[in-house]
Design a protein around this motif. Structure first.
Motif, PDB file in Angstrom:
ATOM      1  N   THR A 180      37.249  47.025  46.852  1.00  0.00           N
ATOM      2  CA  THR A 180      38.700  46.930  46.708  1.00  0.00           C
ATOM      3  C   THR A 180      39.156  45.556  46.215  1.00  0.00           C
ATOM      4  O   THR A 180      40.295  45.419  45.745  1.00  0.00           O
ATOM      5  CB  THR A 180      39.406  47.230  48.037  1.00  0.00           C
ATOM      6  N   ALA A 261      41.821  61.390  41.934  1.00  0.00           N
ATOM      7  CA  ALA A 261      42.209  60.646  43.127  1.00  0.00           C
ATOM      8  C   ALA A 261      43.689  60.290  43.133  1.00  0.00           C
ATOM      9  O   ALA A 261      44.317  60.217  44.206  1.00  0.00           O
ATOM     10  CB  ALA A 261      41.374  59.377  43.250  1.00  0.00           C
ATOM     11  N   ALA A 312      38.373  56.177  45.781  1.00  0.00           N
ATOM     12  CA  ALA A 312      39.254  56.545  46.892  1.00  0.00           C
ATOM     13  C   ALA A 312      39.782  55.306  47.601  1.00  0.00           C
ATOM     14  O   ALA A 312      40.979  55.222  47.937  1.00  0.00           O
ATOM     15  CB  ALA A 312      38.502  57.438  47.872  1.00  0.00           C
ATOM     16  N   ARG A 313      38.915  54.335  47.821  1.00  0.00           N
ATOM     17  CA  ARG A 313      39.337  53.120  48.519  1.00  0.00           C
ATOM     18  C   ARG A 313      40.354  52.333  47.702  1.00  0.00           C
ATOM     19  O   ARG A 313      41.362  51.843  48.234  1.00  0.00           O
ATOM     20  CB  ARG A 313      38.116  52.231  48.786  1.00  0.00           C
ATOM     21  N   VAL A 315      42.293  53.367  45.139  1.00  0.00           N
ATOM     22  CA  VAL A 315      43.550  54.101  44.989  1.00  0.00           C
ATOM     23  C   VAL A 315      44.404  53.935  46.242  1.00  0.00           C
ATOM     24  O   VAL A 315      45.620  53.690  46.173  1.00  0.00           O
ATOM     25  CB  VAL A 315      43.281  55.588  44.692  1.00  0.00           C
ATOM     26  N   GLU A 316      43.781  54.043  47.410  1.00  0.00           N
ATOM     27  CA  GLU A 316      44.524  53.882  48.661  1.00  0.00           C
ATOM     28  C   GLU A 316      45.063  52.461  48.799  1.00  0.00           C
ATOM     29  O   GLU A 316      46.223  52.254  49.188  1.00  0.00           O
ATOM     30  CB  GLU A 316      43.623  54.217  49.851  1.00  0.00           C
ATOM     31  N   SER A 317      44.227  51.467  48.477  1.00  0.00           N
ATOM     32  CA  SER A 317      44.660  50.079  48.633  1.00  0.00           C
ATOM     33  C   SER A 317      45.791  49.718  47.687  1.00  0.00           C
ATOM     34  O   SER A 317      46.629  48.868  47.995  1.00  0.00           O
ATOM     35  CB  SER A 317      43.474  49.134  48.419  1.00  0.00           C
ATOM     36  N   ARG A 318      45.841  50.372  46.519  1.00  0.00           N
ATOM     37  CA  ARG A 318      46.888  50.090  45.534  1.00  0.00           C
ATOM     38  C   ARG A 318      48.088  51.023  45.675  1.00  0.00           C
ATOM     39  O   ARG A 318      49.083  50.861  44.976  1.00  0.00           O
ATOM     40  CB  ARG A 318      46.316  50.220  44.112  1.00  0.00           C
ATOM     41  N   GLY A 319      47.991  51.997  46.578  1.00  0.00           N
ATOM     42  CA  GLY A 319      49.083  52.952  46.731  1.00  0.00           C
ATOM     43  C   GLY A 319      49.333  53.731  45.454  1.00  0.00           C
ATOM     44  O   GLY A 319      50.486  54.005  45.087  1.00  0.00           O
ATOM     45  N   HIS A 321      48.290  56.852  44.589  1.00  0.00           N
ATOM     46  CA  HIS A 321      48.311  58.317  44.607  1.00  0.00           C
ATOM     47  C   HIS A 321      49.706  58.827  44.343  1.00  0.00           C
ATOM     48  O   HIS A 321      50.693  58.287  44.842  1.00  0.00           O
ATOM     49  CB  HIS A 321      47.800  58.851  45.948  1.00  0.00           C
TER      50      HIS A 321
END
Length: 322
Positions: A180, A261, A312-313, A315-319, A321
């Motif tokens: 990330t 993702a 997945a990590r 995308v989640e850390s950057r918001g 989705h």
């Protein structure tokens, strides 16, 4: 990982910051030598942790290098130009940073009687060897990027200091490391492009470029394992090891993983065409990691699984989705 204090060059960067945290968790104090040109966002917290000493300076600065090495038992040398394409803008960049920077660190080690270096090299040293597996004995090594040339030159400097001055070194030729804190690379770049323009994904090259990818935690585990189990001797003062995962993943696959993702699996992908994404790109790099496997270590995930996990990590850390 042994020793009371380690020096980590590039310790505020992507891999280096994770390494600093890992060393601290094992009770080892860390000196960071970093020019602060590309620090990860959590740097202020990292450099203020107990056991951390920061020397803000370049590996090209002999004074800064000497100050950083003075209280270290070993050197983890990760500092380098992280963007291959920057070599086109400044052709001397990689030779300065990698070759001369490594020589400066080696000389500081010699002057302060520090004998063990761990060097982060790259699969970029292999150049274009085709679709076959690249093992540690492959050659002749003819890099196609100035980044790869710089890494290969640094390896040569390490070997010469080992022969001449008794330095010992583990050299790791990395595959593509994922996490990330990345500030570049296909996954990072694709997500940034989609955030800037959600109508389509632009991909440099034809999408068939294929490389070996692995997670940063596996990178750290592999280095630590080898430092503990792969001996350095007078007869073999330098060990060169490919470090990565099994298999390879294409840029087209990465694009589809990213689109899935972020919840846009049907979004158009526009390829610019050509085998190389940019001058100096290696269309195919299949690292042969069988030597580490035979010695007793392997990455926990295949290249495809590492990419899927990293996507997945990030995308989640950057918001990112939808």
């Amino acid at each position: 990982m042994v020793g009371d204090r380690a020096l980590v060059t590039g310790g505020c960067g992507f891999i280096g910051s994770h390494l600093v945290e890992r060393l601290l968790a094992t009770g080892i104090g860390v000196t960071i030598l970093d020019d602060m040109s590309n620090p990860f966002p959590g740097t202020p917290e990292l450099i203020n942790r107990p056991g951390v000493r920061l020397v803000a300076g370049s590996v090209l600065d002999a004074t800064a290098a000497g100050e950083a090495v003075a209280d270290a038992n070993m050197v983890w040398h990760l500092a380098a130009n992280s963007k291959i394409e920057r070599g086109q803008e400044d052709p001397a960049l990689d030779l300065r940073t990698s070759v001369m920077g490594t020589q400066t660190m080696l000389e500081s080690m010699r002057q302060h009687n520090v004998s063990h270096m761990v060097f982060a090299s790259s699969g970029a040293v292999y150049g274009d060897l085709g679709s076959g597996l690249c093992n540690e004995k492959a050659g002749p090594l003819l890099p196609v990027s100035l980044y790869g040339a710089g890494k290969l030159g640094a390896e040569a400097a390490i070997a010469a200091y080992a022969s001449t001055f008794g330095i010992r070194a583990h050299i790791f030729r990395f595959g593509n490391v994922l996490g990330t804190r990345m500030s570049r690379g296909a996954i990072h770049d694709f997500i940034e492009r989609l955030l800037a323009n959600p109508d389509y994904l632009k991909v440099w090259g034809d999408g068939r470029q294929t490389k070996s990818y692995f997670l940063v935690e596996d990178c750290l585990d592999g280095m630590a394992w080898a430092c503990q189990h792969v001996r350095l001797t007078e007869e073999e003062p330098v060990q060169v090891l490919n470090l990565g995962s099994s298999g390879g993943t294409s840029v087209a696959q990465i694009a589809q993983e990213v689109l899935a993702a972020v919840g846009r699996p049907d979004l158009p992908v526009r390829y610019t065409g050509g085998a190389r994404a940019f001058a100096g790109d290696q269309p195919v790099v299949h690292l042969d990691v069988s030597r580490m496997d035979e010695l007793g270590w392997r990455a926990r995930m295949s290249s495809d699984d590492a990419v899927r996990t990293a996507v997945a990590r990030i995308v989640e850390s950057r918001g990112a989705h939808r």
